[in-house]
Design an enzyme around this catalytic site. Structure first.
Site, PDB file in Angstrom:
ATOM      1  N   THR A 199       0.677  -1.136   0.174  1.00  0.00           N
ATOM      2  CA  THR A 199       0.101   0.018   0.039  1.00  0.00           C
ATOM      3  C   THR A 199       0.898   1.257  -0.108  1.00  0.00           C
ATOM      4  OG1 THR A 199      -1.986   1.107   1.029  1.00  0.00           O
ATOM      5  CG2 THR A 199      -0.440   0.304   2.450  1.00  0.00           C
ATOM      6  N   CYS A 211      -2.800   7.254   7.913  1.00  0.00           N
ATOM      7  CA  CYS A 211      -3.362   6.026   8.126  1.00  0.00           C
ATOM      8  C   CYS A 211      -2.350   4.914   8.622  1.00  0.00           C
ATOM      9  CB  CYS A 211      -3.753   5.620   6.339  1.00  0.00           C
ATOM     10  SG  CYS A 211      -4.919   6.601   5.858  1.00  0.00           S
ATOM     11  N   HIS A 258      -5.427  -1.515   5.014  1.00  0.00           N
ATOM     12  CA  HIS A 258      -4.826   0.113   5.074  1.00  0.00           C
ATOM     13  C   HIS A 258      -5.956   0.967   5.611  1.00  0.00           C
ATOM     14  CE1 HIS A 258      -3.153   3.594   2.628  1.00  0.00           C
ATOM     15  NE2 HIS A 258      -4.092   4.125   3.497  1.00  0.00           N
TER      16      HIS A 258
END
Length: 161
Positions: free
Chosen positions: A23, A29, A46
């Site tokens: 990711t 995040c 994620h």
């Protein structure tokens, strides 16, 4: 030949064998990598926000630490992973912007890390390593077969945790 599967924001993917999951752009995040070391089955979520109960009518479960981690575990078990052997590594949760206030709503990165750790503890999944906080974004690649979690950041050497 191995494949590296892309995980979008507010998304999760699983894999096995020599495949990996990646990711991009983990700022505030958090990337949660979970695997069963015996089978090499694992995946990556994620997550963008800490708590699904704070947002009404949102059906995107991978977006939140509480529901995204639960769903990732279910997918790994569905693929043949053993729930009792699962282990985790986490990365992200940066404070990307400097604000004058330390208000909880602004410190999303810190809140995402705390919520991820809380959910993993509730599920009795130990965290073997982490690279969280600070003020820079991360791109990660996770290989469930080996457990290697590669972390890349602009201007920083690559890390493997």
């Amino acid at each position: 030949m191995s494949e590296v599967i892309k995980v979008g924001m507010a998304d999760l993917k699983t894999c096995r064998g020599d495949d990996g999951v990646t990711t991009l752009g983990l700022g505030s995040c958090v990337g949660i990598a979970i695997r069963d070391p015996a089978t090499g089955i694992g995946g990556l979520a994620h997550i963008m926000l800490p708590d699904s109960t704070e947002i009404k009518n949102n059906t995107n479960r991978p977006k939140f630490a509480d529901t995204g981690i639960e769903d990732l575990v279910k997918e790994i078990v569905k693929m043949g992973g053993n729930r009792s052997r699962l282990v985790a590594k986490i990365a992200g949760g940066a404070q990307m912007f400097a604000f004058g206030s330390k208000a909880d709503m602004i410190r999303v990165g810190d809140r995402n890390v705390l919520a991820s750790k809380k959910k993993l503890a509730e599920l009795r999944i130990p965290i073997l390593a982490e690279d969280t906080g600070k003020s820079y974004g991360r791109t990660v690649i996770f290989y469930p077969k080996t457990g290697d979690f590669y972390i890349r950041s602009v201007g920083m050497p690559e890390k493997v945790i």
